[in-house]
Design a protein around this motif. Structure first.
Motif, PDB file in Angstrom:
ATOM      1  N   GLU A   1      39.663  40.784 -31.865  1.00  0.00           N
ATOM      2  CA  GLU A   1      40.852  41.624 -31.918  1.00  0.00           C
ATOM      3  C   GLU A   1      40.421  43.080 -32.068  1.00  0.00           C
ATOM      4  OE1 GLU A   1      44.976  42.174 -34.532  1.00  0.00           O
ATOM      5  OE2 GLU A   1      43.639  40.473 -34.876  1.00  0.00           O
ATOM      6  N   LEU A   2      40.825  43.901 -31.124  1.00  0.00           N
ATOM      7  CA  LEU A   2      40.441  45.305 -31.137  1.00  0.00           C
ATOM      8  C   LEU A   2      41.424  46.113 -31.976  1.00  0.00           C
ATOM      9  CD1 LEU A   2      39.548  45.778 -27.353  1.00  0.00           C
ATOM     10  CD2 LEU A   2      38.053  45.114 -29.235  1.00  0.00           C
ATOM     11  N   LYS A   3      40.905  47.111 -32.658  1.00  0.00           N
ATOM     12  CA  LYS A   3      41.740  47.996 -33.457  1.00  0.00           C
ATOM     13  C   LYS A   3      42.317  49.104 -32.581  1.00  0.00           C
ATOM     14  CE  LYS A   3      39.028  47.279 -37.688  1.00  0.00           C
ATOM     15  NZ  LYS A   3      38.224  47.950 -38.745  1.00  0.00           N
ATOM     16  N   GLY A   4      43.457  49.623 -32.990  1.00  0.00           N
ATOM     17  CA  GLY A   4      44.073  50.721 -32.269  1.00  0.00           C
ATOM     18  C   GLY A   4      43.252  51.996 -32.389  1.00  0.00           C
ATOM     19  N   LEU A   5      43.369  52.857 -31.403  1.00  0.00           N
ATOM     20  CA  LEU A   5      42.641  54.121 -31.418  1.00  0.00           C
ATOM     21  C   LEU A   5      43.177  55.027 -32.527  1.00  0.00           C
ATOM     22  CD1 LEU A   5      42.481  54.801 -27.576  1.00  0.00           C
ATOM     23  CD2 LEU A   5      40.601  54.069 -29.035  1.00  0.00           C
ATOM     24  N   THR A   6      42.264  55.703 -33.201  1.00  0.00           N
ATOM     25  CA  THR A   6      42.643  56.630 -34.258  1.00  0.00           C
ATOM     26  C   THR A   6      42.666  58.053 -33.708  1.00  0.00           C
ATOM     27  OG1 THR A   6      40.360  56.975 -34.972  1.00  0.00           O
ATOM     28  CG2 THR A   6      41.556  55.118 -35.943  1.00  0.00           C
ATOM     29  N   ALA A   7      43.120  58.980 -34.556  1.00  0.00           N
ATOM     30  CA  ALA A   7      43.150  60.388 -34.145  1.00  0.00           C
ATOM     31  C   ALA A   7      41.746  60.885 -33.824  1.00  0.00           C
ATOM     32  CB  ALA A   7      43.778  61.241 -35.249  1.00  0.00           C
ATOM     33  N   ALA A   8      40.765  60.436 -34.576  1.00  0.00           N
ATOM     34  CA  ALA A   8      39.381  60.843 -34.299  1.00  0.00           C
ATOM     35  C   ALA A   8      38.915  60.332 -32.944  1.00  0.00           C
ATOM     36  CB  ALA A   8      38.457  60.326 -35.411  1.00  0.00           C
ATOM     37  N   ASP A   9      39.337  59.107 -32.595  1.00  0.00           N
ATOM     38  CA  ASP A   9      38.979  58.559 -31.282  1.00  0.00           C
ATOM     39  C   ASP A   9      39.626  59.379 -30.164  1.00  0.00           C
ATOM     40  OD1 ASP A   9      37.529  56.476 -32.459  1.00  0.00           O
ATOM     41  OD2 ASP A   9      39.340  55.257 -32.675  1.00  0.00           O
ATOM     42  N   PHE A  10      40.901  59.717 -30.330  1.00  0.00           N
ATOM     43  CA  PHE A  10      41.591  60.514 -29.315  1.00  0.00           C
ATOM     44  C   PHE A  10      40.929  61.885 -29.156  1.00  0.00           C
ATOM     45  CE2 PHE A  10      45.337  57.688 -30.161  1.00  0.00           C
ATOM     46  CZ  PHE A  10      45.451  57.218 -28.856  1.00  0.00           C
ATOM     47  N   GLU A  11      40.510  62.466 -30.264  1.00  0.00           N
ATOM     48  CA  GLU A  11      39.874  63.784 -30.190  1.00  0.00           C
ATOM     49  C   GLU A  11      38.549  63.707 -29.436  1.00  0.00           C
ATOM     50  OE1 GLU A  11      38.543  67.487 -33.133  1.00  0.00           O
ATOM     51  OE2 GLU A  11      39.410  65.640 -33.971  1.00  0.00           O
ATOM     52  N   ARG A  12      37.809  62.643 -29.649  1.00  0.00           N
ATOM     53  CA  ARG A  12      36.558  62.467 -28.912  1.00  0.00           C
ATOM     54  C   ARG A  12      36.821  62.284 -27.427  1.00  0.00           C
ATOM     55  NH1 ARG A  12      32.842  57.922 -31.224  1.00  0.00           N
ATOM     56  NH2 ARG A  12      31.552  58.810 -29.553  1.00  0.00           N
ATOM     57  N   ILE A  13      37.867  61.546 -27.084  1.00  0.00           N
ATOM     58  CA  ILE A  13      38.214  61.345 -25.674  1.00  0.00           C
ATOM     59  C   ILE A  13      38.581  62.677 -25.025  1.00  0.00           C
ATOM     60  CG2 ILE A  13      39.892  60.269 -24.122  1.00  0.00           C
ATOM     61  CD1 ILE A  13      40.042  57.945 -26.131  1.00  0.00           C
TER      62      ILE A  13
ATOM     63  N   LYS B   1      51.688  54.328 -32.800  1.00  0.00           N
ATOM     64  CA  LYS B   1      52.061  53.460 -33.913  1.00  0.00           C
ATOM     65  C   LYS B   1      53.565  53.246 -34.001  1.00  0.00           C
ATOM     66  CE  LYS B   1      48.149  54.391 -37.010  1.00  0.00           C
ATOM     67  NZ  LYS B   1      47.732  54.978 -38.314  1.00  0.00           N
ATOM     68  N   GLU B   2      54.346  54.306 -33.765  1.00  0.00           N
ATOM     69  CA  GLU B   2      55.784  54.240 -34.012  1.00  0.00           C
ATOM     70  C   GLU B   2      56.601  53.855 -32.790  1.00  0.00           C
ATOM     71  OE1 GLU B   2      57.121  57.847 -35.775  1.00  0.00           O
ATOM     72  OE2 GLU B   2      55.656  57.798 -37.421  1.00  0.00           O
ATOM     73  N   VAL B   3      56.095  54.093 -31.600  1.00  0.00           N
ATOM     74  CA  VAL B   3      56.865  53.797 -30.384  1.00  0.00           C
ATOM     75  C   VAL B   3      56.290  52.575 -29.678  1.00  0.00           C
ATOM     76  CG1 VAL B   3      57.718  54.717 -28.191  1.00  0.00           C
ATOM     77  CG2 VAL B   3      57.465  56.236 -30.166  1.00  0.00           C
ATOM     78  N   GLU B   4      55.147  52.746 -29.044  1.00  0.00           N
ATOM     79  CA  GLU B   4      54.487  51.634 -28.347  1.00  0.00           C
ATOM     80  C   GLU B   4      53.018  51.972 -28.209  1.00  0.00           C
ATOM     81  OE1 GLU B   4      54.667  49.114 -24.136  1.00  0.00           O
ATOM     82  OE2 GLU B   4      55.868  50.939 -24.408  1.00  0.00           O
ATOM     83  N   ASN B   5      52.164  51.023 -28.508  1.00  0.00           N
ATOM     84  CA  ASN B   5      50.723  51.263 -28.449  1.00  0.00           C
ATOM     85  C   ASN B   5      50.218  50.994 -27.041  1.00  0.00           C
ATOM     86  OD1 ASN B   5      48.015  51.595 -28.891  1.00  0.00           O
ATOM     87  ND2 ASN B   5      47.911  50.266 -30.691  1.00  0.00           N
ATOM     88  N   ILE B   6      49.977  52.053 -26.296  1.00  0.00           N
ATOM     89  CA  ILE B   6      49.450  51.920 -24.931  1.00  0.00           C
ATOM     90  C   ILE B   6      48.034  52.478 -24.847  1.00  0.00           C
ATOM     91  CG2 ILE B   6      51.724  51.956 -23.846  1.00  0.00           C
ATOM     92  CD1 ILE B   6      51.282  54.882 -23.176  1.00  0.00           C
ATOM     93  N   GLY B   7      47.387  52.650 -25.998  1.00  0.00           N
ATOM     94  CA  GLY B   7      45.997  53.063 -26.014  1.00  0.00           C
ATOM     95  C   GLY B   7      45.791  54.491 -25.559  1.00  0.00           C
ATOM     96  N   ALA B   8      44.646  54.713 -24.885  1.00  0.00           N
ATOM     97  CA  ALA B   8      44.282  56.063 -24.455  1.00  0.00           C
ATOM     98  C   ALA B   8      45.202  56.590 -23.370  1.00  0.00           C
ATOM     99  CB  ALA B   8      42.831  56.074 -23.968  1.00  0.00           C
ATOM    100  N   ARG B   9      45.961  55.710 -22.710  1.00  0.00           N
ATOM    101  CA  ARG B   9      46.898  56.186 -21.685  1.00  0.00           C
ATOM    102  C   ARG B   9      47.959  57.092 -22.283  1.00  0.00           C
ATOM    103  NH1 ARG B   9      48.300  50.447 -19.033  1.00  0.00           N
ATOM    104  NH2 ARG B   9      48.047  49.893 -21.227  1.00  0.00           N
TER     105      ARG B   9
END
Length: 327
Positions: free
Chosen positions: A190-202, A244-252
């Motif tokens: 089970e993969l964890k959702g992306l965090t703010a730090a992950d988004f910043e790296r992307i 988290k609050e609407v829909e988790n669509i990952g990096a998209r």
């Protein structure tokens, strides 16, 4: 040939030395070249004996041998053709097919994305003529268990291939899959959702990251798009919150966020640049940093800061309730 068919060994040796020294780059030669297309990186490549061989370049379009024609060109222009033709001579099509099948059977990895789309939630009743999700699972089962699959290059055994399946499983659960299919996919992660730090790296680490792409795109219109470091951090934080609050669509989610941020300037870019061009002297003499003169003409500087991000993305945090529209 540069020397002709009747050249002596001494002449050939002398020409070879000149060629290695780069003195024959402008000499004219006549060679047979493929008529289909110029040589280029296309198709798929396999590794064999420490050398990469392009399969499509061997077979040509549609799997048919290439036609050839005589063409006059310089040695420098002929070199890519000669290298490709020598590769084809050293690695005949039969050898390439055999090696490709061997590599696929022994080291192949098959990735099945969005497998949850063929899984019905437990207790769900199928309506109408929708294809049976369980039927698709049954069709996949023999391939994952190990079978021989017919391809245009011959039969391929899947016994030793690694199958990896992934899915969001927002409606259904992995346990809703056929028991036999679950048994053939024994390792579950089970993969964890992306965090703010992950988004910043992307947004910052890739060489051609999404912010860079937007800057280059608007740069063609004469807009110098600037994201402050605080804005980048806020974009990452907002993307995590919306997921988290609407829909988790990952990096998209970053595509949606960035499109919302540059939506106005994308439409207003021609007018903004035109205004800068009309009064460029006044714009550059003022304290404002919204305009500057570049080699290609006036450039409008558009800065996106933390406040802009908060204002323009506020609406995305509002989760829409669509149940009232369903009869």
């Amino acid at each position: 040939m540069v020397l002709g068919e009747g050249a002596s060994h001494e002449d050939i040796a002398e020409a070879r030395e000149k060629y290695r020294a780069g003195q024959l780059e402008d000499a004219t030669v006549e060679i047979e070249v493929p008529t289909s297309k110029m040589p280029g990186p296309e198709g798929f490549t396999i590794q064999t004996g420490g050398m990469s061989v392009n399969v499509v370049s061997v077979f040509g379009p549609g799997g048919l041998p290439k036609g050839k024609e005589k063409r006059t060109m310089t040695v420098a222009e002929a070199r890519p053709y000669l290298e490709e033709m020598e590769t084809e001579r050293q690695f005949p099509p039969e050898l390439i097919i055999k090696e490709a099948i061997r590599v696929a059977e022994q080291e192949g990895i098959v990735f099945i994305d969005e497998i949850d789309k063929i899984v019905n939630p437990s207790g769900m009743i199928r309506h109408g003529s929708d294809p049976s999700a369980e039927g698709v699972q049954r069709d996949l089962l023999p391939m994952i268990e190990g079978s021989v699959v017919s391809t245009k290059h011959g039969p391929v055994a899947t016994d030793h291939m690694l199958f990896i399946a992934s899915g969001a499983f927002t409606r259904a659960k992995p346990s809703d899959m056929m028991a036999e299919l679950q048994g053939r996919l024994p390792i579950r992660v089970e993969l964890k959702g992306l965090t703010a730090a992950d988004f910043e790296r992307i947004l910052t680490e890739p060489e051609c990251n999404m912010i860079y792409q937007q800057q280059q795109l608007l740069g063609c219109e004469g807009v110098d798009l600037v994201f402050t470091p605080e804005a980048v951090k806020e974009i990452a934080a907002m993307a995590e919150q919306i997921n988290k609050e609407v829909e988790n669509i990952g990096a998209r989610r970053l595509h949606t966020v960035l499109e919302r941020l540059v939506e106005d300037i994308s439409f207003e870019a021609p007018d903004k640049v035109a205004e800068v061009g009309v009064d460029i002297v006044a714009a550059t003499d003022s304290d404002s940093s919204s305009a500057k003169q570049s080699a290609g003409g006036p450039t409008y500087v558009h800065i996106i800061d933390k406040e802009d991000v908060q204002v323009k993305l506020a609406d995305l945090l509002k989760k829409q309730d669509l149940d009232k529209y369903i009869i």
